[in-house]
Design an enzyme around this catalytic site. Structure first.
Site, PDB file in Angstrom:
ATOM      1  N   ARG A   1      17.350  20.033  20.393  1.00 24.61           N
ATOM      2  CA  ARG A   1      17.459  20.539  19.018  1.00 24.61           C
ATOM      3  C   ARG A   1      17.253  22.054  18.955  1.00 24.61           C
ATOM      4  NH1 ARG A   1      15.979  16.566  15.360  1.00 24.61           N
ATOM      5  NH2 ARG A   1      14.501  15.898  16.950  1.00 24.61           N
ATOM      6  N   TYR A   2      16.359  22.559  19.795  1.00 25.38           N
ATOM      7  CA  TYR A   2      16.034  23.995  19.825  1.00 25.38           C
ATOM      8  C   TYR A   2      16.457  24.536  21.194  1.00 25.38           C
ATOM      9  CZ  TYR A   2      12.789  22.183  16.290  1.00 25.38           C
ATOM     10  OH  TYR A   2      12.240  21.534  15.219  1.00 25.38           O
TER      11      TYR A   2
ATOM     12  N   ARG B   1      13.882  24.276  24.440  1.00 27.08           N
ATOM     13  CA  ARG B   1      13.121  23.075  24.800  1.00 27.08           C
ATOM     14  C   ARG B   1      13.939  21.816  24.538  1.00 27.08           C
ATOM     15  NH1 ARG B   1      10.298  24.397  19.202  1.00 27.08           N
ATOM     16  NH2 ARG B   1      11.551  26.208  19.644  1.00 27.08           N
TER      17      ARG B   1
ATOM     18  N   CYS C   1       6.057   1.399  23.345  1.00 28.01           N
ATOM     19  CA  CYS C   1       4.769   1.977  22.933  1.00 28.01           C
ATOM     20  C   CYS C   1       3.694   0.912  23.079  1.00 28.01           C
ATOM     21  CB  CYS C   1       4.826   2.397  21.460  1.00 28.01           C
ATOM     22  SG  CYS C   1       5.933   3.765  21.152  1.00 28.01           S
TER      23      CYS C   1
ATOM     24  N   CYS D   1       3.538   1.728  15.281  1.00 30.01           N
ATOM     25  CA  CYS D   1       3.000   2.240  14.029  1.00 30.01           C
ATOM     26  C   CYS D   1       3.947   1.854  12.897  1.00 30.01           C
ATOM     27  CB  CYS D   1       2.845   3.751  14.118  1.00 30.01           C
ATOM     28  SG  CYS D   1       1.946   4.273  15.596  1.00 30.01           S
TER      29      CYS D   1
ATOM     30  N   CYS E   1       6.405   4.610  11.819  1.00 29.63           N
ATOM     31  CA  CYS E   1       7.039   5.365  12.916  1.00 29.63           C
ATOM     32  C   CYS E   1       8.383   5.965  12.507  1.00 29.63           C
ATOM     33  CB  CYS E   1       7.238   4.446  14.116  1.00 29.63           C
ATOM     34  SG  CYS E   1       8.099   5.274  15.465  1.00 29.63           S
TER      35      CYS E   1
ATOM     36  N   ARG F   1      10.639   6.815  14.563  1.00 29.92           N
ATOM     37  CA  ARG F   1      11.690   6.309  15.450  1.00 29.92           C
ATOM     38  C   ARG F   1      11.709   4.777  15.437  1.00 29.92           C
ATOM     39  NH1 ARG F   1      10.312  10.715  19.581  1.00 29.92           N
ATOM     40  NH2 ARG F   1      11.636  12.414  18.840  1.00 29.92           N
TER      41      ARG F   1
ATOM     42  N   ASP G   1       7.920  11.266   7.714  1.00 27.54           N
ATOM     43  CA  ASP G   1       9.380  11.336   7.681  1.00 27.54           C
ATOM     44  C   ASP G   1       9.949  10.204   6.822  1.00 27.54           C
ATOM     45  OD1 ASP G   1       9.667  13.574   9.465  1.00 27.54           O
ATOM     46  OD2 ASP G   1       8.906  12.245  11.042  1.00 27.54           O
TER      47      ASP G   1
ATOM     48  N   ASP H   1       9.534  17.837   9.242  1.00 24.11           N
ATOM     49  CA  ASP H   1      10.825  17.838   9.926  1.00 24.11           C
ATOM     50  C   ASP H   1      11.876  17.684   8.840  1.00 24.11           C
ATOM     51  OD1 ASP H   1      11.489  17.837  12.866  1.00 24.11           O
ATOM     52  OD2 ASP H   1       9.600  16.721  12.888  1.00 24.11           O
TER      53      ASP H   1
ATOM     54  N   LYS I   1      11.758  21.560  12.475  1.00 25.43           N
ATOM     55  CA  LYS I   1      10.392  21.453  11.934  1.00 25.43           C
ATOM     56  C   LYS I   1      10.024  22.787  11.288  1.00 25.43           C
ATOM     57  CE  LYS I   1       7.498  18.962  14.684  1.00 25.43           C
ATOM     58  NZ  LYS I   1       8.604  18.725  15.536  1.00 25.43           N
TER      59      LYS I   1
HETATM   60  S1  SF4 Z   1       4.638   6.801  15.990  1.00 20.80           S
HETATM   61 FE1  SF4 Z   1       6.318   5.589  16.877  1.00 20.80          FE
HETATM   62  S2  SF4 Z   1       6.684   6.507  18.877  1.00 20.80           S
HETATM   63 FE2  SF4 Z   1       4.645   7.204  18.205  1.00 20.80          FE
HETATM   64  S3  SF4 Z   1       3.182   5.665  19.064  1.00 20.80           S
HETATM   65 FE3  SF4 Z   1       3.696   5.026  16.979  1.00 20.80          FE
HETATM   66  S4  SF4 Z   1       5.386   3.570  17.292  1.00 20.80           S
HETATM   67 FE4  SF4 Z   1       5.271   4.782  19.163  1.00 20.80          FE
END
Ligand code: SF4
Length: 350
Positions: free
Chosen positions: A90-91, A94, A103, A107, A110, A112, A271, A308, A315
């Site tokens: 994206r940048y 990096r 994971c 979460c 999340c 993603r 997000d 973001d 960001k």
């Molecule tokens: S925010 Fe998403 S990528 Fe990060 S630990 Fe939690 S589930 Fe995994």
């Protein structure tokens, strides 16, 4: 409860974390988004507390099936910046390298969530080689951020292989890992994992933590192992309604992290991931929290409040600015930590 165990959706009722009457609701959420939490996080949950901040982060709920109009499947636009599988560029200086989409916990907020925990969960050898080649061929890439998923779920051998390969690329100066493992699954941070991170180049670890209760004695042991190996530690926190949208909670979290040698780095405004509206505060509420922290804790304890920009535009800091223009050419007004304004002279060119 045995350590190292991961609880899936089917385990939540037997573990007493969810009422049996909610089983069908949980299954409907699990059909859409990955569900898992570690025994360490399950042990922190008080099931009799309806708004338990640890449960809110990891135990699924029907609110996730309510998709708001503004929500997106790819809220920060990873896809459009992904030239080859496993790379997000994206940048200019990096890239993200995503060797796994697994994971230790999933979460509920999340960003993603459409891809984590889903198949294919790992970059295979040839895709990983293509990703390395992409980095090798671009001398402008100064930093590689190894993320996912959570790269610390990989075996120490695989981690060492990634570190060694990146360490050999002359123009890569910094290897940065983003992980939740030291907090949510601290027993994985064994000496072999720490040894796998050894490199000539600078290796940083950025730990994701959202609530002071996550900073357990076991997390301290894991973080201490990393810091004793000379690895600088930073943190990222997601601002979450009902979890940490409270100045005292954020203060305790950031003080706790600094006391464990972790510098708070980013406070993310959440997000626009699908089914996460119940976690979002307004930006104005976030700015009030950040402003109140300014007067309460040392600069060491203050992360940068960032957003973001939806759609992949990057960001940006969104903290309230302490300076504003006064009357034309009369200089600036500067707000102190208690909200009182003070004058500052005009710029020489005014
Ligand atoms: S925010 Fe998403 S990528 Fe990060 S630990 Fe939690 S589930 Fe995994």
């Amino acid at each position: 409860m045995e350590q190292h165990r991961t609880l899936s959706a089917d385990d939540l009722v037997p573990a007493g974390l969810v009422e049996p009457a909610r089983l069908e609701e949980i299954q409907r959420v699990a059909d859409e988004f990955a569900v898992a939490l570690t025994a360490d996080m399950a042990a922190l949950i008080n099931p009799s507390h309806a708004a338990d901040p640890i449960a809110a982060q990891f135990v699924p709920g029907g609110a996730e099936l309510e998709i708001a109009r503004e929500e997106r499947t790819d809220p920060i636009g990873d896809e459009q910046w992904s030239p080859v599988p496993g790379i997000v560029h994206r940048y200019p200086d990096r890239v993200l390298l995503k060797p796994t989409l697994l994971c230790p916990v999933y979460c509920r907020f999340c960003f993603r969530r459409e891809v984590v925990g889903k198949r294919p969960a790992m970059l295979d050898r040839s895709a990983l080689e293509r990703a390395y080649d992409y980095i090798r061929q671009r001398s402008e890439i100064w930093e590689v951020i190894v993320t996912g998923g959570d790269p610390f779920v990989l075996t120490p051998r695989r981690l060492a292989d990634i570190v060694h390969t990146l360490d050999q690329i002359p123009h890569v100066a910094v290897i940065r890992f983003h992980t939740r493992v030291p907090v949510v699954d601290p027993h994985r941070v064994k000496p072999t994992l720490v040894e796998a991170l050894a490199a000539e180049k600078a290796v940083y670890v950025v730990v994701h933590a959202n609530h002071p209760r996550e900073l357990t004695p076991q997390a301290r042991v894991a973080l201490t192992r990393l810091s004793r190996a000379g690895i600088p530690l930073l943190s990222q926190t997601v601002l979450l309604r009902g979890v940490n949208d409270d100045a005292a909670v954020l203060e305790a979290l950031f003080r706790g992290l600094v006391a464990m040698r972790v510098k708070p780095y980013y406070l993310h405004h959440p997000d626009l991931a699908r089914g996460t509206a119940h976690f979002r505060t307004g930006i104005a509420a976030g700015q009030r929290l950040v402003r109140s922290l300014r007067g309460r804790v040392s600069g060491l304890c203050q992360p940068t409040y960032v957003l973001d920009i939806p759609g992949g535009y990057g960001k940006v800091p969104i903290a309230p600015c302490a300076v504003s223009r006064g009357e034309k050419a009369l200089g600036w007004n500067v707000e102190d930590g208690t909200g009182v304004q003070h004058p500052y002279p005009a710029d020489p060119e005014d």
